[in-house]
Design an enzyme around this catalytic site. Structure first.
Site, PDB file in Angstrom:
ATOM      1  N   SER A 124       0.835  -1.201   0.000  1.00 36.84           N
ATOM      2  CA  SER A 124       0.000   0.000   0.000  1.00 36.84           C
ATOM      3  C   SER A 124       0.867   1.247   0.000  1.00 36.84           C
ATOM      4  O   SER A 124       1.949   1.262   0.592  1.00 36.84           O
ATOM      5  CB  SER A 124      -0.857  -0.014   1.268  1.00 36.84           C
ATOM      6  OG  SER A 124      -1.446   1.247   1.478  1.00 36.84           O
ATOM      7  N   TYR A 148      -2.232  -1.264  10.789  1.00 36.03           N
ATOM      8  CA  TYR A 148      -2.433  -1.799   9.431  1.00 36.03           C
ATOM      9  C   TYR A 148      -1.242  -1.454   8.544  1.00 36.03           C
ATOM     10  O   TYR A 148      -0.661  -2.317   7.871  1.00 36.03           O
ATOM     11  CB  TYR A 148      -3.733  -1.241   8.827  1.00 36.03           C
ATOM     12  CG  TYR A 148      -3.772  -1.331   7.331  1.00 36.03           C
ATOM     13  CD1 TYR A 148      -4.047  -2.539   6.703  1.00 36.03           C
ATOM     14  CD2 TYR A 148      -3.502  -0.219   6.536  1.00 36.03           C
ATOM     15  CE1 TYR A 148      -4.046  -2.629   5.315  1.00 36.03           C
ATOM     16  CE2 TYR A 148      -3.501  -0.291   5.165  1.00 36.03           C
ATOM     17  CZ  TYR A 148      -3.780  -1.501   4.550  1.00 36.03           C
ATOM     18  OH  TYR A 148      -3.761  -1.580   3.188  1.00 36.03           O
ATOM     19  N   LYS A 152       2.089  -3.771   6.623  1.00 36.85           N
ATOM     20  CA  LYS A 152       2.590  -3.712   5.235  1.00 36.85           C
ATOM     21  C   LYS A 152       4.091  -3.429   5.229  1.00 36.85           C
ATOM     22  O   LYS A 152       4.846  -4.061   4.481  1.00 36.85           O
ATOM     23  CB  LYS A 152       1.846  -2.634   4.440  1.00 36.85           C
ATOM     24  CG  LYS A 152       0.342  -2.880   4.277  1.00 36.85           C
ATOM     25  CD  LYS A 152       0.052  -4.121   3.458  1.00 36.85           C
ATOM     26  CE  LYS A 152      -1.444  -4.337   3.244  1.00 36.85           C
ATOM     27  NZ  LYS A 152      -1.740  -5.626   2.597  1.00 36.85           N
TER      28      LYS A 152
HETATM   29  N1  UFG Z   1     -12.981  10.877   3.049  1.00 41.16           N
HETATM   30  C1  UFG Z   1     -14.058  11.691   3.348  1.00 41.16           C
HETATM   31  N2  UFG Z   1     -15.203  11.112   3.800  1.00 41.16           N
HETATM   32  C2  UFG Z   1     -15.334   9.763   3.953  1.00 41.16           C
HETATM   33  C3  UFG Z   1     -14.231   8.941   3.646  1.00 41.16           C
HETATM   34  C4  UFG Z   1     -13.068   9.522   3.206  1.00 41.16           C
HETATM   35  O1  UFG Z   1     -13.977  12.918   3.230  1.00 41.16           O
HETATM   36  O2  UFG Z   1     -16.408   9.303   4.383  1.00 41.16           O
HETATM   37  C5  UFG Z   1     -11.747  11.494   2.518  1.00 41.16           C
HETATM   38  C6  UFG Z   1     -10.514  11.250   3.362  1.00 41.16           C
HETATM   39  O3  UFG Z   1     -10.395  12.226   4.365  1.00 41.16           O
HETATM   40  C7  UFG Z   1      -9.407  11.302   2.328  1.00 41.16           C
HETATM   41  C8  UFG Z   1     -10.062  10.741   1.064  1.00 41.16           C
HETATM   42  O4  UFG Z   1     -11.471  10.879   1.277  1.00 41.16           O
HETATM   43  O5  UFG Z   1      -9.032  12.633   2.068  1.00 41.16           O
HETATM   44  C9  UFG Z   1      -9.768   9.282   0.802  1.00 41.16           C
HETATM   45  O6  UFG Z   1     -10.062   8.526   1.976  1.00 41.16           O
HETATM   46  P1  UFG Z   1     -10.200   6.925   1.950  1.00 41.16           P
HETATM   47  O7  UFG Z   1     -10.621   6.488   3.311  1.00 41.16           O
HETATM   48  O8  UFG Z   1     -11.047   6.515   0.797  1.00 41.16           O
HETATM   49  O9  UFG Z   1      -8.716   6.431   1.621  1.00 41.16           O
HETATM   50  P2  UFG Z   1      -7.341   6.721   2.386  1.00 41.16           P
HETATM   51  O10 UFG Z   1      -6.490   7.501   1.436  1.00 41.16           O
HETATM   52  O11 UFG Z   1      -7.542   7.259   3.726  1.00 41.16           O
HETATM   53  O12 UFG Z   1      -6.772   5.248   2.617  1.00 41.16           O
HETATM   54  C10 UFG Z   1      -6.711   4.303   1.569  1.00 41.16           C
HETATM   55  C11 UFG Z   1      -6.957   2.914   2.131  1.00 41.16           C
HETATM   56  C12 UFG Z   1      -5.845   2.500   3.020  1.00 41.16           C
HETATM   57  C13 UFG Z   1      -4.545   2.640   2.360  1.00 41.16           C
HETATM   58  C14 UFG Z   1      -4.362   4.009   1.770  1.00 41.16           C
HETATM   59  C15 UFG Z   1      -3.140   3.967   0.915  1.00 41.16           C
HETATM   60  O13 UFG Z   1      -8.148   2.899   2.876  1.00 41.16           O
HETATM   61  O14 UFG Z   1      -6.010   1.114   3.303  1.00 41.16           O
HETATM   62  O15 UFG Z   1      -5.476   4.370   0.947  1.00 41.16           O
HETATM   63  O16 UFG Z   1      -2.907   5.136   0.264  1.00 41.16           O
HETATM   64  F1  UFG Z   1      -3.549   2.406   3.233  1.00 41.16           F
END
Ligand code: UFG
Length: 338
Positions: A124, A148, A152
């Site tokens: 990741s 998590y 990795k």
């Molecule tokens: N976000 C929102 N509202 C939500 C969910 C997310 O505004 O309900 C925002 C987050 O703050 C972030 C973006 O959308 O700015 C993306 O969030 P995600 O939760 O979709 O993804 P992340 O980038 O936080 O994490 C993902 C995976 C992880 C991994 C990571 C690697 O969930 O497992 O990418 O880059 F480690």
């Protein structure tokens, strides 16, 4: 090649099964179905037009995994099986370390014992941790901010050590950015249990009417519109990246390789929400709420190493990602049948 795909009934695993088959290889699934539905297999067989060998096993079970390899005649393994919810990993670190490290170790030891040396690992972009350089390159130092992510980082280290000890291994570490989208048929897609943790499935559930409103976690970051910026990659592009890596491992002499799988394109939360609204023709009501603890403001991939060395690139646009997610979500509003 006869390829064992652990976690092959999960979101990324299921899409990869189809790409592996489409490339002319044989795909065998091992999954404990703790976070996947049996209906996935029916859908995969329907899309592939052929039966698929599935083993319902937990790959932390040494005896069962050894038996699988003793009978399996595998040429390669793509290892997806693992827990993946960041917040849950903070609450249950021991479960995350035990499950993710054990499953990787058990599979690698069974491979070692049975002479299987080609391994593709589902890593990741989270392993880049915090770094002021937002465009991530493979040579950056790795770290993590939650259990998590540490699993990795630790598994990547185990793989480096293994490659040093025995150079007959051919190991690919694939660092995914933000996988979204669904197979173009609308028959398989992401089906999170409970409240989605990630942006795209949450947006899709709001569009289809399963949830009322999206919470946007912060609009005061130093980004194009203040919301978080990520690199979204269509799951079918990600899946074809696995096939490219698997095949490349047969040509190279280095025992250990790492490739970013991302599009290279930074996209904000609101840009994604607007694209989804256009693709679905539905409004996505949202509230801006506080930042989510642990979130980074922005990062994306430099995918040029994978582009050059794998002859692979992400081809599907954000509009494609939204259209395909919407097809899956609108045809399966409650996910897979139980
Ligand atoms: N976000 C929102 N509202 C939500 C969910 C997310 O505004 O309900 C925002 C987050 O703050 C972030 C973006 O959308 O700015 C993306 O969030 P995600 O939760 O979709 O993804 P992340 O980038 O936080 O994490 C993902 C995976 C992880 C991994 C990571 C690697 O969930 O497992 O990418 O880059 F480690």
């Amino acid at each position: 090649m006869r390829v064992l795909i652990t976690g092959g009934a999960g979101y990324i695993g299921s899409h990869t099964v189809l790409e592996v088959l489409a490339a002319g290889h044989d795909a065998v699934i091992a999954d404990d179905f703790s976070n996947a539905r049996p209906a996935v297999v029916d859908r995969l067989e329907e899309l592939a037009g052929r039966p698929i060998e599935v083993h319902r096993i937990d790959v932390t079970d040494e005896a069962a995994t050894d038996t699988l390899f003793a009978d399996g005649r595998f040429d390669a393994v793509i290892h997806f099986a693992g827990f993946k919810a960041v917040g849950e990993s903070v609450a249950e670190p021991l479960n995350y370390y035990r499950n993710n490290l054990d499953s990787a170790l058990t599979v690698l030891r069974a491979m070692d014992a049975h002479g299987v040396r080609r391994f593709v690992f589902s890593s990741s972009a989270t392993v880049y941790g915090e770094n002021p350089v937002l465009e991530r390159t493979e040579d950056m130092p790795t770290s993590a901010t939650n259990p998590y992510g540490w699993t990795k980082v630790m598994i990547e280290q185990m793989l480096r050590d293994l490659a040093v000890a025995d150079d007959t291994w051919r190991i690919a570490v694939l660092r995914y950015f933000n996988p979204v989208g669904a197979h173009r048929s609308g028959r398989i897609g992401e089906d999170p249990s409970g409240l989605p943790n990630n942006l795209m499935p949450f947006v899709a559930q709001v569009a289809v009417g399963r949830r009322e409103r999206l919470s946007v976690f912060g609009d005061d970051y130093d980004t194009v519109d203040g919301t978080g910026v990520r690199d979204y990659i269509h799951v079918d592009d990600l899946a074809s990246g696995h096939v490219a890596a698997l095949e490349r491992l047969g040509e190279i002499t280095e025992p250990w390789s790492v490739w970013n799988l991302g599009s290279g394109e930074p996209v904000s939360v609101l840009q994604l929400v607007n694209a989804f609204s256009r693709a679905s023709g539905r409004p996505i009501p949202y509230d801006v709420v506080a930042r989510r603890p642990g979130d980074l403001p922005a990062y994306w991939a430099d995918p040029s190493k994978a582009n050059a060395e794998l002859g692979w690139r992400a081809t599907r646009t954000v509009d494609d990602m939204c259209a395909d997610t919407w097809r899956w979500q609108s045809q399966n509003p409650d996910g897979y049948p139980a």
